[in-house]
Design a protein around this motif. Sequence first.
Motif, PDB file in Angstrom:
ATOM      1  N   ASP A 267      17.907 -52.894  25.144  1.00 33.47           N
ATOM      2  CA  ASP A 267      16.987 -51.846  24.682  1.00 33.47           C
ATOM      3  C   ASP A 267      17.390 -51.122  23.410  1.00 33.47           C
ATOM      4  OD1 ASP A 267      19.160 -50.748  26.182  1.00 33.47           O
ATOM      5  OD2 ASP A 267      18.080 -48.841  26.272  1.00 33.47           O
ATOM      6  N   GLN A 271      14.714 -49.444  20.982  1.00 36.84           N
ATOM      7  CA  GLN A 271      14.528 -48.002  20.853  1.00 36.84           C
ATOM      8  C   GLN A 271      13.936 -47.633  19.499  1.00 36.84           C
ATOM      9  OE1 GLN A 271      14.977 -45.715  23.139  1.00 36.84           O
ATOM     10  NE2 GLN A 271      16.087 -46.852  24.713  1.00 36.84           N
ATOM     11  N   THR A 276       8.558 -49.000  22.495  1.00 42.38           N
ATOM     12  CA  THR A 276       9.902 -49.266  23.016  1.00 42.38           C
ATOM     13  C   THR A 276       9.864 -50.086  24.298  1.00 42.38           C
ATOM     14  OG1 THR A 276      10.812 -47.272  22.013  1.00 42.38           O
ATOM     15  CG2 THR A 276      11.994 -48.184  23.904  1.00 42.38           C
TER      16      THR A 276
END
Length: 387
Positions: A267, A271, A276
């Motif tokens: 992630d 981000q 996201t």
Amino acid sequence: MPPQDVSDAPTVTPRVLADRVARGDDVTVLDLRDRDEVEAWRIAGPNVAVEQVPYARFVQAQVTGDVADLVADVDEPVVVVCAVGEASAEVANALADAGVDATHLADGMEGWARLITAVEATTDAGTLVQYDRPSSGCLSYLLVAGDEAVVVDPLRAFTDRYARDASERGASIVYAIDTHVHADHVSGVRAVARGTDAQPVLPEGARERGLTYGARPLAAGETLQFGDAELRAVGLPGHTSEMTGVEFGDVVLVGDSVFVDGVARPDLEAQLAADTDAATEALAERLHRTVTDTLASLAPGTRLFPGHREPGVARADDGTFSTTVEGVHRLLDVLGRDRDAFVDAVTAGSPPPQNYERIIDVNLGREAVDDETAFELELGPNNCAVD
């Protein structure tokens, strides 16, 4: 109260403490920093107990003569820690005077962060040196084949070490490679290149992520010749879109794809995307394919050397932090081989590395910082693995 002479305070060096932690010795750390600092980043290991007692309480206890009472329930010996090793020297001195078996960590957590250790291993293509930064678990590598060498995932804080170690082995560094755009530490690729004749090399996809400086792009399947050996690039996307490992004889440096006992989080790059959640899921799916299709299908017994290790993880028989294809299958048994189960397992939320957005900008060349600022940016926990 007047300042104390702590020049003869009982002291332990970061290297000696790291050796104790690595051996699995029982270690009690008395940390004088604020609670939020200790909770965010501390000395960690399977047999390390951390007790947080604010420095101000020791100052008060020295006035009343009750210093030893503050550690009455703490197992000895005690290693006292602070940010830079000044308050800890004073407290260790006071505790020792009160009959407590106490030492202080030289240069504090800053000194801890400046420590790097090395282990040498043999491959069928040449020599591999694995560097470990105990404060963060960052791993980097020197590969030597004949009179030439390659450094992989170098840390900027230790660039002189790589060149010195190559020279001691009769080799000069010709390539400085990053497996991906790092989010947890400042890359040493450009610093190594400036100090040697090395060419900086980054995965082909780094340009799409915004790389601004000149580096040789490395595509999956490509080879780099050096000395009497070659490296082959292995595409391992998931932690980032451009993640690329390198095969060196019978080993593969896998960057942040799989670790000894876990997998990378998908992630951090996501981000920075507009959506996201969608970007994280897409990278998690790519990581699933990387682990199940690419890494799990390598020849049995292939040794895999990761870009990070977690506190307390066991070393392999050769003293390195490494795993095997069989280890990947064990990870999949835990996480789930099914795509949905795997994605669910690796997308559970955990805090990102501190300053990760700015570190990414520095590593892409979008921001320039001096060495001290670079060092300060990467202080703290690594947090690149799935929690």
